[in-house]
Design a protein around this motif. Sequence first.
Motif, PDB file in Angstrom:
ATOM      1  N   SER A  67       0.831  -1.198   0.000  1.00  0.00           N
ATOM      2  CA  SER A  67       0.000   0.000   0.000  1.00  0.00           C
ATOM      3  C   SER A  67       0.868   1.252   0.000  1.00  0.00           C
ATOM      4  CB  SER A  67      -0.923   0.014   1.224  1.00  0.00           C
ATOM      5  OG  SER A  67      -1.882  -1.017   1.135  1.00  0.00           O
ATOM      6  N   ARG A  68       0.360   2.290  -0.642  1.00  0.00           N
ATOM      7  CA  ARG A  68       1.048   3.583  -0.668  1.00  0.00           C
ATOM      8  C   ARG A  68       0.069   4.656  -0.214  1.00  0.00           C
ATOM      9  NH1 ARG A  68       3.664   4.598  -6.385  1.00  0.00           N
ATOM     10  NH2 ARG A  68       5.113   5.879  -5.205  1.00  0.00           N
ATOM     11  N   PRO A  69       0.566   5.718   0.406  1.00  0.00           N
ATOM     12  CA  PRO A  69      -0.346   6.758   0.899  1.00  0.00           C
ATOM     13  C   PRO A  69      -0.961   7.580  -0.220  1.00  0.00           C
ATOM     14  CG  PRO A  69       1.934   7.409   1.239  1.00  0.00           C
ATOM     15  CD  PRO A  69       1.972   5.989   0.764  1.00  0.00           C
ATOM     16  N   MET A  70      -2.192   8.006  -0.010  1.00  0.00           N
ATOM     17  CA  MET A  70      -2.856   8.990  -0.862  1.00  0.00           C
ATOM     18  C   MET A  70      -2.904  10.289  -0.071  1.00  0.00           C
ATOM     19  SD  MET A  70      -6.109   6.872  -2.484  1.00  0.00           S
ATOM     20  CE  MET A  70      -6.694   6.156  -0.942  1.00  0.00           C
ATOM     21  N   LEU A  91     -12.604  10.041  -5.118  1.00  0.00           N
ATOM     22  CA  LEU A  91     -11.516  10.927  -5.554  1.00  0.00           C
ATOM     23  C   LEU A  91     -10.206  10.531  -4.893  1.00  0.00           C
ATOM     24  CD1 LEU A  91     -10.635  13.696  -6.967  1.00  0.00           C
ATOM     25  CD2 LEU A  91     -10.914  14.694  -4.695  1.00  0.00           C
ATOM     26  N   HIS A  92      -9.150  10.534  -5.684  1.00  0.00           N
ATOM     27  CA  HIS A  92      -7.784  10.400  -5.178  1.00  0.00           C
ATOM     28  C   HIS A  92      -7.036  11.653  -5.616  1.00  0.00           C
ATOM     29  CE1 HIS A  92      -3.676   8.080  -5.428  1.00  0.00           C
ATOM     30  NE2 HIS A  92      -3.616   9.141  -4.653  1.00  0.00           N
ATOM     31  N   LEU A  93      -6.470  12.385  -4.654  1.00  0.00           N
ATOM     32  CA  LEU A  93      -5.734  13.619  -4.940  1.00  0.00           C
ATOM     33  C   LEU A  93      -4.305  13.496  -4.447  1.00  0.00           C
ATOM     34  CD1 LEU A  93      -6.832  17.286  -4.539  1.00  0.00           C
ATOM     35  CD2 LEU A  93      -4.782  16.528  -3.319  1.00  0.00           C
ATOM     36  N   GLU A  94      -3.379  13.983  -5.262  1.00  0.00           N
ATOM     37  CA  GLU A  94      -1.974  14.057  -4.889  1.00  0.00           C
ATOM     38  C   GLU A  94      -1.466  15.485  -5.085  1.00  0.00           C
ATOM     39  OE1 GLU A  94       0.162  11.806  -3.596  1.00  0.00           O
ATOM     40  OE2 GLU A  94      -1.453  10.309  -3.498  1.00  0.00           O
ATOM     41  N   ARG A  95      -0.704  15.973  -4.099  1.00  0.00           N
ATOM     42  CA  ARG A  95      -0.084  17.296  -4.175  1.00  0.00           C
ATOM     43  C   ARG A  95       1.420  17.147  -4.020  1.00  0.00           C
ATOM     44  NH1 ARG A  95       2.081  21.643  -5.186  1.00  0.00           N
ATOM     45  NH2 ARG A  95       1.282  23.685  -4.595  1.00  0.00           N
ATOM     46  N   GLU A  96       2.193  17.576  -5.032  1.00  0.00           N
ATOM     47  CA  GLU A  96       3.642  17.397  -5.022  1.00  0.00           C
ATOM     48  C   GLU A  96       4.342  18.705  -5.376  1.00  0.00           C
ATOM     49  OE1 GLU A  96       6.931  16.483  -4.229  1.00  0.00           O
ATOM     50  OE2 GLU A  96       5.739  14.613  -4.193  1.00  0.00           O
ATOM     51  N   ASN A  97       5.315  19.083  -4.540  1.00  0.00           N
ATOM     52  CA  ASN A  97       6.084  20.306  -4.777  1.00  0.00           C
ATOM     53  C   ASN A  97       7.387  20.070  -5.520  1.00  0.00           C
ATOM     54  OD1 ASN A  97       4.540  22.445  -3.399  1.00  0.00           O
ATOM     55  ND2 ASN A  97       4.894  21.215  -1.566  1.00  0.00           N
ATOM     56  N   VAL A  98       7.923  18.860  -5.438  1.00  0.00           N
ATOM     57  CA  VAL A  98       9.232  18.562  -6.021  1.00  0.00           C
ATOM     58  C   VAL A  98       9.070  18.229  -7.500  1.00  0.00           C
ATOM     59  CG1 VAL A  98      11.275  17.100  -5.886  1.00  0.00           C
ATOM     60  CG2 VAL A  98      10.034  17.710  -3.786  1.00  0.00           C
ATOM     61  N   ARG A  99       9.683  19.025  -8.361  1.00  0.00           N
ATOM     62  CA  ARG A  99       9.507  18.859  -9.805  1.00  0.00           C
ATOM     63  C   ARG A  99       9.973  17.491 -10.297  1.00  0.00           C
ATOM     64  NH1 ARG A  99      11.180  24.338  -9.674  1.00  0.00           N
ATOM     65  NH2 ARG A  99      13.341  23.761 -10.160  1.00  0.00           N
ATOM     66  N   SER A 100      11.019  16.956  -9.693  1.00  0.00           N
ATOM     67  CA  SER A 100      11.557  15.674 -10.155  1.00  0.00           C
ATOM     68  C   SER A 100      10.645  14.489  -9.842  1.00  0.00           C
ATOM     69  CB  SER A 100      12.940  15.438  -9.532  1.00  0.00           C
ATOM     70  OG  SER A 100      12.853  15.378  -8.119  1.00  0.00           O
ATOM     71  N   LYS A 101       9.606  14.712  -9.052  1.00  0.00           N
ATOM     72  CA  LYS A 101       8.686  13.633  -8.692  1.00  0.00           C
ATOM     73  C   LYS A 101       7.401  13.674  -9.509  1.00  0.00           C
ATOM     74  CE  LYS A 101      10.283  12.937  -3.940  1.00  0.00           C
ATOM     75  NZ  LYS A 101       9.886  12.870  -2.508  1.00  0.00           N
ATOM     76  N   ASP A 102       7.425  14.341 -10.660  1.00  0.00           N
ATOM     77  CA  ASP A 102       6.197  14.479 -11.438  1.00  0.00           C
ATOM     78  C   ASP A 102       5.664  13.129 -11.918  1.00  0.00           C
ATOM     79  OD1 ASP A 102       8.158  14.031 -13.352  1.00  0.00           O
ATOM     80  OD2 ASP A 102       7.968  15.994 -14.301  1.00  0.00           O
ATOM     81  N   GLY A 124      -4.249  15.738  -9.677  1.00  0.00           N
ATOM     82  CA  GLY A 124      -2.828  15.862  -9.390  1.00  0.00           C
ATOM     83  C   GLY A 124      -2.422  17.319  -9.444  1.00  0.00           C
ATOM     84  N   ILE A 125      -1.770  17.798  -8.396  1.00  0.00           N
ATOM     85  CA  ILE A 125      -1.283  19.180  -8.339  1.00  0.00           C
ATOM     86  C   ILE A 125       0.221  19.105  -8.161  1.00  0.00           C
ATOM     87  CG2 ILE A 125      -1.496  21.434  -7.228  1.00  0.00           C
ATOM     88  CD1 ILE A 125      -4.104  20.423  -5.938  1.00  0.00           C
ATOM     89  N   GLN A 126       0.984  19.642  -9.116  1.00  0.00           N
ATOM     90  CA  GLN A 126       2.435  19.502  -9.028  1.00  0.00           C
ATOM     91  C   GLN A 126       3.161  20.628  -9.746  1.00  0.00           C
ATOM     92  OE1 GLN A 126       2.357  15.548 -10.801  1.00  0.00           O
ATOM     93  NE2 GLN A 126       3.412  16.335 -12.605  1.00  0.00           N
ATOM     94  N   HIS A 127       4.382  20.865  -9.324  1.00  0.00           N
ATOM     95  CA  HIS A 127       5.250  21.837  -9.971  1.00  0.00           C
ATOM     96  C   HIS A 127       5.993  21.157 -11.107  1.00  0.00           C
ATOM     97  CE1 HIS A 127       5.028  25.253  -7.043  1.00  0.00           C
ATOM     98  NE2 HIS A 127       4.496  24.284  -6.318  1.00  0.00           N
TER      99      HIS A 127
END
Length: 205
Positions: A67-70, A91-102, A124-127
């Motif tokens: 299992s992985r976190p949502m 709904l599954h939402l992910e928020r990521e700030n690190v560009r290399s993890k897109d 998905g919300i990401q830089h």
Amino acid sequence: MEHKEHFNLMQFFEGYVRNYRRFNLSTVHNRSMITQREISHFANLGEMLGFDSFIEDTKFDAARGRSRPMDLAWWKLDIDQSEEEYAFLALHLERENVRSKDMETIDKLFSETYANYVPHNVIGIQHIESVERMAFLNEEVASRNALQGSAALMMYWHYDRKANKNYVYGEFFGPYGERESKQALCSADSFGYWSMNLVKVQPVG
């Protein structure tokens, strides 16, 4: 065949843009606080729509065998069917700030999992490092969502160094191949508080 409850996710994007000033985020807030406020916005939205919202819930990932976190999950409880088990993952939402993890963000949203954990909607919300990278990621999302069949919204934050502007791109992928794009400009007022406004869509790539 299971009937999926799909949302008008582009309307969610517009709400996110129009309400961003209400998050009370300023240039002195760090990325962790920004992430927390944004996730809280969607957690509250889910509860207002009648879902149970869970931050840091987990979903089984068949490729990893664990299992992985949502970052955020909305679950639908239908008491006509069961008072103990949820009917589906809304709904599954992910928020990521690190560009290399897109790509990791996309992997989480479109992972192979148990049937009742396949989300009807994903956000998905990401830089991102560039609009060219966004074009590549969009193709990945379109390909994976063709198999998953969710309503999907990707929100890409990109700082344009030449223009010295922060853009947020909303890219919608429908369960039947529909596509829609919107753009917003994020700027700080004289007190340092961030707000957003929708702008005319410019070609990507």
